[in-house]
Design an enzyme around this catalytic site. Sequence first.
Site, PDB file in Angstrom:
ATOM      1  CG  HIS A 249      82.467  66.787  86.711  1.00  0.00           C
ATOM      2  ND1 HIS A 249      82.569  67.895  87.487  1.00  0.00           N
ATOM      3  CD2 HIS A 249      83.593  66.738  85.969  1.00  0.00           C
ATOM      4  CE1 HIS A 249      83.722  68.506  87.227  1.00  0.00           C
ATOM      5  NE2 HIS A 249      84.352  67.819  86.301  1.00  0.00           N
TER       6      HIS A 249
ATOM      7  CD  GLU B 246      80.852  70.556  88.784  1.00  0.00           C
ATOM      8  OE1 GLU B 246      81.716  71.225  88.209  1.00  0.00           O
ATOM      9  OE2 GLU B 246      80.765  69.328  88.686  1.00  0.00           O
TER      10      GLU B 246
END
Lengths: 376, 376, 289, 289
Positions: free
Chosen positions: C247, C209
Site C-alpha cells: 500500500h 496497519e
Amino acid sequence: MKVHEYQAKEIFKRFGIQTPKEKMCRTVEEVVEASKEIGIPCVIKAQVMVGGRGKAGGIKIAKNDTEVVEYAEAILGMDIKGISVKKVLVSEAVDIGSEAYLGIIVDRTEKKTVVMACKEGGVEIEEIARKKPEAIYKVYADSLLGLLPYKAREIGLFLYDDPKVAFECASIAAKLYTLFINLDSSLAEINPLVWDKSGRLIALDAKINFDDNGLFRHPDVEGMRDRESEDENELNAREKDLSYVRLTGNIGCVVNGAGLAMATMDLVKHFGGEPANFLDIGGSSSPEKVMNALEILLRDRNVKVIFFNIFGGITRCDDVANGILEAKKKLSIKQPIVARLTGTNEDKAMEILKEAGLIFANSMDDGAKKAIELLK
Amino acid sequence: MKVHEYQAKEIFKRFGIQTPKEKMCRTVEEVVEASKEIGIPCVIKAQVMVGGRGKAGGIKIAKNDTEVVEYAEAILGMDIKGISVKKVLVSEAVDIGSEAYLGIIVDRTEKKTVVMACKEGGVEIEEIARKKPEAIYKVYADSLLGLLPYKAREIGLFLYDDPKVAFECASIAAKLYTLFINLDSSLAEINPLVWDKSGRLIALDAKINFDDNGLFRHPDVEGMRDRESEDENELNAREKDLSYVRLTGNIGCVVNGAGLAMATMDLVKHFGGEPANFLDIGGSSSPEKVMNALEILLRDRNVKVIFFNIFGGITRCDDVANGILEAKKKLSIKQPIVARLTGTNEDKAMEILKEAGLIFANSMDDGAKKAIELLK
Amino acid sequence: MSIFVDKKTRLVVQGITGRDGSFHTAQMIKYGTNVVAGVTPGRGGKEVEGVPVFNAVAEAVQKTEANTSVIFVPAKFAPDAIYESADAGIKLIVCISEGIPAIELVKVVAYVEDKDCRLIGPNSPGVVSAGEAKVGILPGHIFKKGSVGVVSRSGTLTYEIVDHITKSGLGQSTCLGIGGDPVIGTKFIECLELFAEDGETEAVVLVGEIGGRDEQDAAVYVKEHFNKPVFGFIVGKTAPPGKRMGHAGAIIAGTAGTAAEKIKAFEENGIRVGETPADVARLLKEKLG
Amino acid sequence: MSIFVDKKTRLVVQGITGRDGSFHTAQMIKYGTNVVAGVTPGRGGKEVEGVPVFNAVAEAVQKTEANTSVIFVPAKFAPDAIYESADAGIKLIVCISEGIPAIELVKVVAYVEDKDCRLIGPNSPGVVSAGEAKVGILPGHIFKKGSVGVVSRSGTLTYEIVDHITKSGLGQSTCLGIGGDPVIGTKFIECLELFAEDGETEAVVLVGEIGGRDEQDAAVYVKEHFNKPVFGFIVGKTAPPGKRMGHAGAIIAGTAGTAAEKIKAFEENGIRVGETPADVARLLKEKLG
C-alpha cells in the site's frame, strides 16, 4: 521513489529555486576539475539516499588542493550504512547567515498538502516534530486552488523579519509547491534554506521523494531512478507488478494482499520464526505471476522454507497452484513449500497440487507453525 | 481583443486542435504559390474581423488556376463592411461530412465557463440561441476543477453517435477549454467543426476573442493585434489609459466614468443632438490625461462642440480644469467648450476656468442643451 | 440495520464492461445486491448480466434512481469517475481502483466532502452488510449475518479476520475496507460514528496497519465517545522503517507510524488487541459469547 | 436600518498604504465609518490615519474583530486579497479594484459563494448606508439619510442619480455599485432580496447598462417577488453593438444586451424607467412625496 541531492537540485533549478554553484562527480579527477571551476574552499558531499551522511564522514569542506584530493579519495567508495558512495557533489562553500527548514508533504489527517517551516534548519524535522512541535509553522494549501500567495507570504513572514527576504522566501515556497504538485512529489524539502551573507536565499540541501502512483505521468522523473542503489530484486519485482521487500530471515512468504502479507510476516515472527521477505502478489493472479514471485524469492539464498498464504477472492487458488507446479518444474526448487490456499477455487487447487509434494496447512497459524517446524 | 481566423488557427494548432492545411497570403502571387502547395480546388477566405464574409463575397472556392487568380484579385482589396481586405487565407477544400458548432464563453448569469455545442454548424450561434435555444447543448465547467473529462465526453456524445468520434470530439472540447483558460479568452469557437469524409474532426473556421483584462499576462497574444484594422484613435486612447469609441455625431463628450459617459451620450441624443463619441477619462484624473483626451477627440473632424461632464469623486475638478486650460493653449481649440464640473474641488475649477471663455452648465441636462444650442 | 449499504442500496457500477467490473457485477448480484445500472462511456444501451449500461452516471441516476456507486475503472480515470458520481447526486461512492496519485486524491476528497456524498476508498475492497448487500470485491461466502462490525485498512486480511469471526460462530453487521492509501475518503472515526448508532452492531473490530496515525486518532475517539466493545489488530510489527509494504500508505516514516505505537494507543484507550487473526475472533467470542 | 454596511461595520482596508487606499481611508473615517484595521503585507506594525496596519487579514480579524473588508490592491493581486479575506472569516468583501481577468473572477466567486461571505464587485465604487457607514470611493457629501435604495452597475453615474435624489429632497437608505464586470459577486436580485427586508427602504432605483441580462432577470424578480416601488434607469441607448463602453461588461453582443430590451423588460414588469437621471428623481419624488 527517491532521488539524489544532485538530482533534486537539478529539479530545483528547473523550477527557479536557487542552489549553490555545484557539480556532480564520479571520480577524484572530476572532483579536482570541479573544484577549480567552483573555487576553493568547496564542499564535497557523498551522494547516497540515506540520512546521517554528515555524521558518517560523507561531507567535508576542502580548504586547499591537497584536501580536495584527500577528501575525494576518502568519500568516493566510502561505505555509508551499507551503501557504497559512487558519486559526490562538489559544491560552493556558502557563507551561511541563517538556516531554516522548508518542506512540503501531504498531511494524511487533514487530507491536504501542507507547507512546513521551521526557524531551525539543517536539523531533522521529525526530531523537531517530536520534541517541540510548536517550532514548526504549518500552512495548508487549498485543495482546489493550491497554495495561495497570501499563504506563501505567511510562511515567509514567519521565517524572516525583513519583508524583502520574507517575500523572496514566499516566492521560493510557491515554487516548491508548484514543483511538488507538478511532479507528484510525496516530499519536497529544502533543509537548510540558507540566507547567506551576500543576501541570497539559497537551497543548500535538497530532497525530493516521488509518489509511485504518480510516476506514470513523469517519465523524466522515472528516468532519474538510480538503479545501482536500489535492491535489484525489489526493482525486478516492481517491473513484474509484484511488491517485494527483502528482510533478514529464512522463511520466504508468498501472499496475496499487502495487509495479509504483513500479517503473515508478523505471524511467522509470533511463532518464533524469521520472515525472509514481504511479498504481495497482488489481486488478480496468474500462474506466470506466481512463477515470477518464486523466481525473485529464491534469489535470496537465506530462504530455507517457502510459505504460501493465499486467501482467494479475486485471486484464484487454482492459478496459484498451477504457478507453483510450473515453478517447481522450471526452477528446480529444493526448499520445502508449505501451502495454505483458501477461498476461490481452493478445491481445484488441492486437486492440482495433490501430487506435488507440498505440505498443506488448513490455516495461517497452522502454516506458519509448519514452516517453522521444517527448519528444525 | 479579436484576432483573425488565421491567427486563431495558429493558436488552435498550438493546442493540438486539427485545422485544414492552409496558408495566409497578402498578394495574388502568394495566393497562386499557396494554391500549388495546398492543391486545387482550394478555398480563398478574406481575413477580416467582421461577420458575414461569405455573403459579402469574401469566401470563394477556386476550382482551377484561372479561378485562383481571379478570386485572389477579387478578394484582396475588397471592401467588407467598410474594411479593406489585406490578407486572405488559402485553405484546403475539405470534403464535408457533417458540420457542428463548438464554443466556449463565460456565462455571466451562472458565473461559470460554459461549453456550448450544436448539431448545426456554420450558422450563427446567436441566431440559433434566439430561434431554438433547445438545439444548444450546454455543459458548465467546474469553476475550480475545470472541464472534467466526463463533461467533455457529454459534449462529444451529444454531437456524435459513433463513440470513437464522440471521444475525439471530447478531446477537442478539452483542448479548446485549455486554450480558453490558458489564454484568458472571452470567446473560443469552432464553427463549423467538420467531420470530413476521410473521418477527420477538423476546425474549418476558428474564432478567438480575448479578455482585455487578461492581456497583460499574454504578451504573445497582444503581439497578434492587427493594428491596421483597428481605429487608430481607439488604439491611441487605450495606450493612454482612456476608453474611446468613435460615433458619427458632432458633439464631442468628455466624461469620467463609463456609465456616466453612456448617460451623457444618451442625454445628448435625448435632447436632439448627436454624440461624436464615447470617452471615459477614468477615475484618477490628471491635467495630462485631459490633454490626451482632447487631442484624441479633436482628431475627429466632425466634432463641432465639446461637452465636459465631470462628477468629481476621485476625479478632481481642478485637475480637469487645468487640463482644459493647457489644452486650449497647446492645441489651439476652435470649438466651443461646454463645461459641467461638479463634486471634488469644483470651486477651484471655477476659479481656474473663469477667464477661459468656456460655457458653464450647472447640470447634465443644462450642459447637453447648451451644447446642442451652440450648433444652431 | 447496518451501515453504508443495505437492501435499499441501488447500485451503479462504473466500469461495468471491464474485466473486473463485469465479473464482480455478477458476484454482487449473486449476493443479492440491487445492481440497477452500469456505466461505460460509449457503451450506453448495452447490458451486462442483465443490468442496463449507460454512457454517464447522471443518466443512470435519472433512469434508475441509483444512490450508490462502485468504481472499477483504471486509476488514471478514477478521479473523473468519482467527480462524475458526486455531481450526479450519488450519496455513497465506493472506489475499488488503486494507484491514484495522492495529489489527485487531495482534490477528490475535498470536492466530495463539499457535497452531500461519502467516498469509501480508493483502494478499498468494498463494503458488505451481511445478508443485505455486497458492494465491491470481498468474497461473499465468508460472511454471516450477525453483530460484529469490521473496519480495515486492508483487503485480504479483512477476509481472514471475517472468516475467523464466522468460523467462531459469530456473524457480522457491516464489514468494510477503507483503503490503504495515505489520503482516503472515509476513516476509522467516521465508521465508528455510524457503528455507534447502528442497533445491530454490538462490537467493532479495527484492523490497522503501519503508517499514519489514524489508529491512534481512532483509539482516542473510542475512549472518549464510543460505548460498544472494540477490538484491534495491527499488522506490520516486522516491517522495517522506510520500506513501503505494498500500500502507498503502509510505510513507517522515521519513528512515526510503527505497529508498536498503534498497539500501545489501542491498549491505552481500552481496545483489546489480538496477537493473531485467530486471536481477534477468540477475544470477540469471549466477549459476545 | 440599511443593508450591507452600518454602524456595526468593522472595516479592514486591504492595500491601506497605497495611494488610493490611504486617501479613501481618510475619507471613510471622515464619513464616520468604523475603520478598525489596514493590511499591507510587510508593513505590519505601522499606522495609516491612526489605523493599525497588519501583515495579514487573519491577524487583523483576530486583533480587531473586523467583519468587512474593502480592497484597493492592484488587479493582479486582488483575487488573492479576496481569498485571504474569505479565509479569514470576513463576512462582506467590497472590491474596488478593477481589471481582474474574468476567468479569475469565475474562481473567486465560486470560492466565496462556498463560504459564509458576500463579495460586492469587483470594479465597484463601494457601498454607502447614508449616515451610517461608507465603504469605498463614493463621495460622502452627496448622500442624505432617507428611504431610497440605489443599486447600480456603474460608478459616477450612481453619484449623478444620488445627487438628483438628494436635491429633490429625498434621501437614501443604502446605495451601492455592484461593478461593471461580466462576472461579479453580487447582482441586482440579491440586493433586492435584502432591500425587501429592510424596513428603512421604501423604494429602490436600479441603474443598469448595456450588456448581459441582469436587468431582465431583476425585472422578472421584481414583478414576482418585490413589493416596494422600483424605478429604473438604463444607459447605453446610443452605444453601437460590438463596442465595449469602458466596463468589461458594457458591450452589446450581437442582438443581446441592448438598452431597448432592458427598458422593455423593466416596463413590462412594473418598473418605471426614467429618461434622464433628473427624470428618475422626479418619478421618485412623485411616488414618495
